[in-house]
Scaffold this motif. Structure first.
Motif, short mmCIF file in Angstrom:
data_model
loop_
_atom_site.label_atom_id
_atom_site.label_comp_id
_atom_site.label_asym_id
_atom_site.label_seq_id
_atom_site.Cartn_x
_atom_site.Cartn_y
_atom_site.Cartn_z
N ARG A 90 0.83 -1.22 0.00
CA ARG A 90 0.00 0.00 0.00
C ARG A 90 0.86 1.26 0.00
NH1 ARG A 90 -4.44 -2.61 3.90
NH2 ARG A 90 -5.32 -3.97 2.30
N GLU A 91 1.97 1.22 0.71
CA GLU A 91 2.89 2.37 0.67
C GLU A 91 3.50 2.51 -0.73
OE1 GLU A 91 5.70 1.96 3.85
OE2 GLU A 91 4.16 2.28 5.39
N THR A 92 3.72 1.38 -1.39
CA THR A 92 4.23 1.42 -2.77
C THR A 92 3.22 2.11 -3.67
OG1 THR A 92 5.47 -0.62 -2.38
CG2 THR A 92 5.09 0.01 -4.69
N ALA A 93 1.94 1.78 -3.52
CA ALA A 93 0.89 2.42 -4.33
C ALA A 93 0.88 3.92 -4.09
CB ALA A 93 -0.47 1.81 -4.00
N LEU A 122 -6.01 3.99 1.87
CA LEU A 122 -5.00 2.94 2.00
C LEU A 122 -4.56 2.74 3.45
CD1 LEU A 122 -2.71 3.67 -1.08
CD2 LEU A 122 -4.46 1.90 -0.86
N ASP A 123 -5.05 3.59 4.35
CA ASP A 123 -4.71 3.52 5.77
C ASP A 123 -3.20 3.69 5.99
OD1 ASP A 123 -5.31 3.37 8.49
OD2 ASP A 123 -4.99 1.19 8.54
N ILE A 124 -2.66 4.74 5.37
CA ILE A 124 -1.24 5.05 5.51
C ILE A 124 -1.09 6.17 6.54
CG2 ILE A 124 0.81 5.97 4.34
CD1 ILE A 124 -0.18 4.55 1.84
N ASP A 125 -0.21 5.96 7.49
CA ASP A 125 0.05 6.94 8.53
C ASP A 125 0.45 8.28 7.90
OD1 ASP A 125 2.50 8.17 10.31
OD2 ASP A 125 0.87 7.38 11.57
N ILE A 132 7.02 10.05 2.19
CA ILE A 132 6.92 9.58 0.80
C ILE A 132 6.73 10.76 -0.14
CG2 ILE A 132 5.46 8.29 -0.81
CD1 ILE A 132 4.94 6.28 1.51
N GLU A 133 5.85 11.68 0.23
CA GLU A 133 5.60 12.86 -0.61
C GLU A 133 6.87 13.69 -0.77
OE1 GLU A 133 2.46 14.80 1.53
OE2 GLU A 133 1.07 13.12 1.17
#
Length: 143
Positions: A90-93, A122-125, A132-133
């Motif tokens: 999900r972090e990859t997406a 995606l439930d990303i912190d 990532i951004e």
């Protein structure tokens, strides 16, 4: 979740990753040449796509654009992507979506709103998403 006719109800993990890039590119209703080139490059170069055929990008693009035409399309597409991906991807997406957003310069308001919705879906912190951004933005800096 109901899908428009002729739209599958599930993605493979690789289709979901491509779908995340397509949604990012299409969220402001303009898919720039820089965004399309970035998507193509990422599919060619990243190990997660090692057995993915580049010709399938067009199929995934048509599916995602069809979903986005529906009233609940964005939510349905995010759900399809999230459901197709194991938590570790999900972090990859999210990273792939950020790479596409950064490809043509500053993100539009629509793109920023999409990233927020996508992160939540995606439930990303929030802190992980911020890192990532920032990394994606740093990769596309120019002199």
């Amino acid at each position: 979740m109901s899908s428009p006719p002729n739209v599958p109800t599930r993605f493979t993990a690789q289709e979901a990753l491509v779908g995340s890039m397509v949604m990012m590119s299409a969220c402001d209703r303009q898919m720039s040449d820089a965004e399309l080139a970035t998507m193509s490059r990422l599919v060619r170069e990243l190990p997660v796509f090692s057995d993915f055929h580049a010709g399938e990008i067009e199929t995934v693009t048509e599916i995602v654009l069809g979903l986005l035409d529906d009233t609940e399309g964005l939510d349905n597409a995010i759900t399809m992507i999230s459901d197709a991906l194991p938590p570790r991807l999900r972090e990859t997406a999210y990273l792939l979506a950020c790479e596409v957003a950064a490809a043509d310069g500053d993100a539009t308001q629509e793109e920023l709103q999409f990233l927020q919705d996508f992160r939540i879906g995606l439930d990303i912190d929030r802190l992980v998403a911020g890192a990532i951004e920032r990394a994606a933005k740093a990769r596309f800096q120019v002199l």
